[in-house]
Design a protein around this motif. Structure first.
Motif, mmCIF file in Angstrom:
data_model
loop_
_atom_site.group_PDB
_atom_site.id
_atom_site.type_symbol
_atom_site.label_atom_id
_atom_site.label_comp_id
_atom_site.label_asym_id
_atom_site.label_seq_id
_atom_site.Cartn_x
_atom_site.Cartn_y
_atom_site.Cartn_z
ATOM 1 N N ARG A 41 14.571 -33.225 23.156
ATOM 2 C CA ARG A 41 13.494 -32.632 23.948
ATOM 3 C C ARG A 41 13.973 -32.202 25.330
ATOM 4 N NH1 ARG A 41 10.277 -37.008 24.682
ATOM 5 N NH2 ARG A 41 11.111 -37.278 26.794
ATOM 6 N N ALA A 196 5.743 -25.439 27.318
ATOM 7 C CA ALA A 196 4.352 -25.721 26.962
ATOM 8 C C ALA A 196 4.211 -26.997 26.142
ATOM 9 C CB ALA A 196 3.763 -24.533 26.193
ATOM 10 N N ASP A 197 5.230 -27.360 25.362
ATOM 11 C CA ASP A 197 5.140 -28.557 24.520
ATOM 12 C C ASP A 197 5.568 -29.824 25.252
ATOM 13 O OD1 ASP A 197 7.849 -28.211 24.703
ATOM 14 O OD2 ASP A 197 8.223 -28.186 22.539
ATOM 15 N N GLY A 198 5.811 -29.727 26.544
ATOM 16 C CA GLY A 198 6.199 -30.897 27.331
ATOM 17 C C GLY A 198 7.692 -31.084 27.466
ATOM 18 N N PRO A 229 13.353 -22.299 18.173
ATOM 19 C CA PRO A 229 13.244 -22.204 19.627
ATOM 20 C C PRO A 229 14.246 -21.232 20.265
ATOM 21 C CG PRO A 229 14.559 -24.092 19.065
ATOM 22 C CD PRO A 229 14.238 -23.397 17.765
ATOM 23 N N GLU A 232 13.877 -19.734 24.008
ATOM 24 C CA GLU A 232 12.627 -20.249 24.563
ATOM 25 C C GLU A 232 12.651 -20.329 26.090
ATOM 26 O OE1 GLU A 232 11.693 -24.134 23.100
ATOM 27 O OE2 GLU A 232 13.725 -24.886 23.295
ATOM 28 N N HIS A 236 10.524 -17.870 28.585
ATOM 29 C CA HIS A 236 9.641 -18.530 29.548
ATOM 30 C C HIS A 236 9.853 -17.957 30.945
ATOM 31 C CE1 HIS A 236 7.497 -21.855 31.572
ATOM 32 N NE2 HIS A 236 8.468 -21.772 32.459
#
Length: 395
Positions: A41, A196-198, A229, A232, A236
């Motif tokens: 992540r 957006a997903d943290g 992804p 990504e 962004h």
């Protein structure tokens, strides 16, 4: 370096281990992320993981390190280690994370190779791993200390420039108003963004110029590949970051930096977004009064797709002895070449040091042509955006 007993064992088992490294690294990452999802992540590039390029790079670096230990027992592959260490330090990789990697990597080796991993084999490859890991830890620690310790700093966007349809330049200043360290032309920074997903994903972008005292400048190409992804972070930045917004940046890192005396001829070759470190290098050469010959080579789809084209030409124009060669696949103007980069008709001065940045096929082709023209292989330096697949046996 590697002990005599382990050398014999690694030599005997390298073909089997090397041949299985692709499967081993795939199992390794699966186990690592299952146990530590926060690493995927917030640390590892999810796009590279999805594409499999990070697995290739890891397998290639381990195999290259082990092979070097066998072929050059009295030496350490410092160039390879330094390149990896710069990337790790810019991302904030911590020393204790090497033990986590060791746990899951050796579990994957045992799973894939089974009974072939005897205690003797495990001990020999354990020695290889920790020789590489401890060397990286030491280099990364030194790099962080040189920069006052690794910290993420908040920067405010003070200007955004649309260079092309897919490339935007962001000029930034420290939000805290504090001083800005100098950087070496060719270096990059890591940029950390909250998605957006943290997730807090990080990407590395070359410092693409010298915008003024107390400022940083990066130029970001939007990756339009379909399927998350991929791209990504670049998407962004293009979609959401405007003047007044803030980004987190690392200090500058990277080992593709100009290291030549003022009388050394240079060749700076780039393709696509690989132009970014080259414009910074040209700006440095112009500011420092470089007087030796400089050959500028760039390939792109078209003049409209050539990011920083005006800077590319302007900085080269400030040098007393510069030759500029641009190639475009489409819409080439009268002062440029049509098609792909071809150095056949380009004069290369004796003793030239070359710096390359762009897609791997481009850099391999340019390197081959330069060596054929008499440039020493040791004098050809390169930068890869993303995992270094050159180290993965792709050369």
């Amino acid at each position: 370096m590697l002990s005599e007993q382990s050398t014999a064992t690694v030599r005997a088992t390298l073909p089997a281990v090397g041949g299985a490294l692709g499967t081993i690294t795939e199992r390794f990452y699966a186990g690592l992320f299952a146990a530590h999802p926060e690493l995927l992540r917030d640390l590892f590039n999810r796009g590279n993981q999805a594409a499999g390029t990070q697995r290739q790079a890891l397998a290639g670096s381990v195999a290259a390190f082990a092979t070097h230990l066998l072929e050059h027992p009295g030496q350490r592959p410092d160039a390879m280690l330094r390149r990896i260490a710069h990337k790790h330090a810019s991302l904030g990789v911590a020393p204790e994370q090497y033990a986590v990697v060791h746990e899951h990597l050796f579990a994957a080796i045992a799973e894939v190779l089974g009974d072939a991993v005897t205690p003797e084999v495990a001990a020999a490859w354990d020695e290889v791993y920790w020789l590489m890991a401890n060397a990286l830890i030491a280099v990364e620690q030194r790099l962080r200390e040189e920069r006052g310790g690794h910290t993420w700093r908040t920067w405010e966007v003070v200007e955004r420039v649309a260079e092309t349809e897919d490339v935007a330049t962001f000029r930034l200043r420290p939000a805290d108003g504090g001083p800005v360290r100098e950087f070496l032309a060719g270096q990059y920074v890591s940029v950390r963004v909250a998605l957006a997903d943290g997730a807090r994903q990080k990407r590395q972008y070359s410092l693409s110029g010298v915008p003024g005292p107390g400022l940083r400048q990066i130029s970001v190409k939007r990756v339009r590949e379909s399927g998350a992804p991929a791209g990504e972070v670049s998407n962004h930045l293009h979609a959401h970051v405007r003047v007044g917004d803030v980004l987190e940046l690392s200090e500058p890192y990277g080992d593709l930096v100009l290291d030549a005396a003022s009388d050394t001829p240079l060749l700076l070759a780039s393709a696509g977004i690989g132009v970014t470190p080259m414009t910074a290098m040209l700006a440095h050469l112009a500011d420092s009064g470089h007087r030796a010959p400089v050959t500028v080579v760039h390939g792109d789809r078209s003049p409209a797709a050539h990011a920083l084209r005006a800077d590319h030409q302007a900085y080269a124009g400030k040098l007393p002895d510069a030759a500029v060669h641009f190639w475009y696949e489409h819409d080439a103007p009268a002062d440029a070449h049509s098609g792909l980069v071809d150095l056949t008709g380009v004069a290369v001065a004796p003793g030239t040091h070359a710096y390359l940045c762009g897609p791997l096929p481009f850099m391999r082709a340019v390197r081959t042509q330069l060596i054929a023209k008499g440039v020493a292989p040791a004098d050809v330096h390169y930068e890869v955006f993303g995992p270094d697949l050159w180290l993965a046996g792709q050369d």
